[in-house]
Design an enzyme around this catalytic site. Structure first.
Site, PDB file in Angstrom:
ATOM      1  N   ARG A 191     -39.039   9.530  31.017  1.00 25.13           N
ATOM      2  CA  ARG A 191     -39.145   9.170  29.615  1.00 25.13           C
ATOM      3  C   ARG A 191     -40.415   8.361  29.379  1.00 25.13           C
ATOM      4  NH1 ARG A 191     -36.931  12.645  28.264  1.00 25.13           N
ATOM      5  NH2 ARG A 191     -34.863  13.001  27.381  1.00 25.13           N
ATOM      6  N   GLU A 234     -44.436  10.564  21.060  1.00 24.85           N
ATOM      7  CA  GLU A 234     -44.542  12.024  21.148  1.00 24.85           C
ATOM      8  C   GLU A 234     -44.246  12.646  19.797  1.00 24.85           C
ATOM      9  OE1 GLU A 234     -42.079  13.574  24.272  1.00 24.85           O
ATOM     10  OE2 GLU A 234     -43.043  12.399  25.823  1.00 24.85           O
ATOM     11  N   HIS A 240     -44.694  17.223  27.737  1.00 19.56           N
ATOM     12  CA  HIS A 240     -43.232  17.126  27.887  1.00 19.56           C
ATOM     13  C   HIS A 240     -42.612  18.498  28.189  1.00 19.56           C
ATOM     14  CE1 HIS A 240     -39.576  14.505  26.628  1.00 19.56           C
ATOM     15  NE2 HIS A 240     -39.262  15.321  27.619  1.00 19.56           N
TER      16      HIS A 240
END
Length: 523
Positions: free
Chosen positions: A231, A260, A278
């Site tokens: 994360r 993000e 990601h």
């Protein structure tokens, strides 16, 4: 039941919902908070990936919401406290993308060690920089793992195939469990100090936010490398930038970022930082798997009435534990409903004792089931397995769990003391709950339907008059149990009736000589 499916969740999930008896409404448009608030009220559940944020206002507008599903692991886009306070279950899919995230970690580790993205870019641009991109081997290097859950353990197994030494830390994992997976368990600071490659596999929490910062980086070996496929926010990106730029660290590989989506970061300026947008769960297989897992949870919870296996705001239950306690969940909830209707005055303390076989397993879900049953008749808000412990705590109810290995007359027994009243129950067969004790009295009562509870003095002309009052008012008695300790002492009568007795009849029964109390209990 009606479920809103957002964020391009796999169509296979929609099929499972539909076949399970749920109306699935798909909307793949990007929705604002206001737009979502305007429609969420008509749905019993909502499934999202990472794009849509389920905020507190959305949850407040979801008057019918019972469950929120995240087709993936991270639930940063869901307001968990707001959902919990509203009694809404939040589930995720921790297993579905395990392999995808594991392989992404290994891919980034190898790319970082051998400078592959940089060399690829240069060669595409016409530059043959063979000497510039001399790398290092993974063999004989120390891989430090922070987080030894499914993904961390899977990474360790693959790293061991590369002949890496694997060490790790996780506050929720025992050294024995780590050792069974070939991982040497060490304190967190030792893992940070000894790692050549430090890989993170933990959720972002208040405790883990900025865990890797200038102070922890200072502990690391000179020339060590960091990989984060967990994360964003666990690594302080500015501190990481300074450490890589100064040469303290040889490089880093990041799949996640504090904000993000992002296309700008000082880290992007550094040639020895490998980045990806990601992609940890971005495989065709993983996207299908997580969607299927969540859809199956929705069917189990909404249609079948079962407990969720992967609830985020309810402690997950291991399959072997669930198998052991599942038959007793209904009994525990019935005991709660029973005690709630017997309790007199304020309740400050609940003591639950688990005996026999139940003393050998995790019983917290059974305690939660009891609280759900106990609180439901007493509070206006909806009570479920998610918010029952929260509501109990808010009401100042202290819950004590104790275990006793003594089996006594029963293989397993749940005994609950609320104020001064004790009620105990067990199972006769896999699905045959019974209440077998009230205070000092031994009885045998099926906790279903309408039960008249009548404590009295053990003497003639009590059972007959009570039965006559019920019969004269055309109410059928389905069963009766009488428990007593000694002749002429206190006793208790339990009458199962087809319909609840009105207050006027309860008052009439209370006037029968020798009757001490009358309660109508509905289960």
């Amino acid at each position: 039941m009606k479920v809103l499916v957002l964020d391009n969740v796999s169509e296979k999930a929609v099929k499972i919902l539909t076949e399970g008896g749920i109306e699935a409404v798909v909307n793949n448009d990007k929705m604002t908070e206001e737009e979502l608030c305007n429609i969420i009220g008509e749905y019993d559940g909502v499934i999202v990936r990472s794009a849509t944020k389920i905020t507190a206002p959305v949850i407040a507008a979801g008057k019918n919401l019972k469950i929120i599903g995240r087709a993936g692991v991270g639930v940063d886009n869901i307001d968990i406290p707001a959902a919990t306070n509203a009694g809404i279950l939040v589930v995720n899919a921790p297993d579905g993308n395990t392999i995808a995230a594991t392989e992404q970690t290994m891919a980034l580790m190898l790319a970082l060690a051998r400078n592959l993205p940089q060399a690829h870019k240069d060669l595409k641009e016409g530059l043959w920089n063979r000497k510039l991109y001399t790398g290092v081997e993974l063999r004989n290097k120390v891989l430090g793992l922070i987080g030894l859950g499914r993904i961390g353990t899977a990474v360790a197994k693959r790293a061991q195939a590369f002949e890496m030494k694997t060490i790790g830390y996780d506050p929720m994992v025992s050294p024995e469990t780590a050792a069974a997976n070939g991982i040497e368990f060490k304190p967190l600071e030792d893992v940070i100090r000894e790692a050549d490659f430090l890989s993170l596999h933990i959720p972002k929490t208040k405790e883990s936010l900025n865990l890797i910062n200038k102070d922890t980086i200072a502990m690391m070996k000179d020339g060590a490398r960091i990989i984060n496929v967990a994360r964003g926010g666990i690594v302080n990106e500015q501190d990481l930038y300074e450490a890589v730029k100064s040469g303290k660290l040889a490089g880093a590989a990041l799949d996640v970022f504090a904000e993000e989506p992002t296309t700008e970061s000082p880290l992007f300026e550094l040639n020895n930082v490998v980045v990806a947008p990601h992609l940890g769960a971005s495989t065709k297989e993983a996207q299908i798997n997580v969607a299927l897992d969540v859809a199956e949870e929705f069917v189990n919870v909404l249609v079948k009435g079962e407990m969720a296996k992967n609830a985020v705001n309810l402690a997950p239950i291991k399959p072997d534990v669930l198998a052991a306690i599942k038959p007793y969940l209904n009994l525990a909830e019935k005991l709660g409903k029973f005690q709630a209707q017997l309790a007199a005055g304020n309740v400050n303390n609940v003591k639950i004792t688990y005996s026999g076989e139940l003393a050998k397993v995790e019983v917290t879900p059974l305690t939660t089931a009891f609280l759900k049953g106990f609180l439901t008749p007493q509070v206006e808000d909806s009570v479920n397995f998610v918010n029952a412990p929260v509501i109990a705590k808010e009401r100042g109810i202290v819950v004590e769990e104790t275990k006793s290995a003594e089996e006594g007359d029963y293989t397993a027994l749940i005994s609950v003391k609320v104020n001064d009243r004790v009620v105990a129950g067990t199972l006769f067969g896999e699905d045959d709950p019974r209440i077998i004790q009230i205070d000092q009295f031994r009885i045998d009562v099926v906790p279903e339907g309408n039960i008249l509870f009548v404590p009295h003095i053990d003497k003639p002309k009590i059972i007959g008059p009570v039965a006559n009052i019920i019969g004269e008012n055309n109410i059928n008695i389905a069963g009766m149990q009488v428990g007593r300790k000694e002749i002429g002492g206190k006793a208790v009568m339990m009458l199962a009736v087809d319909t609840p007795l009105p207050d006027v009849l309860l008052a009439e029964i209370a006037k029968v000589d020798g009757v001490e109390e009358v309660r109508m209990i509905t289960l």
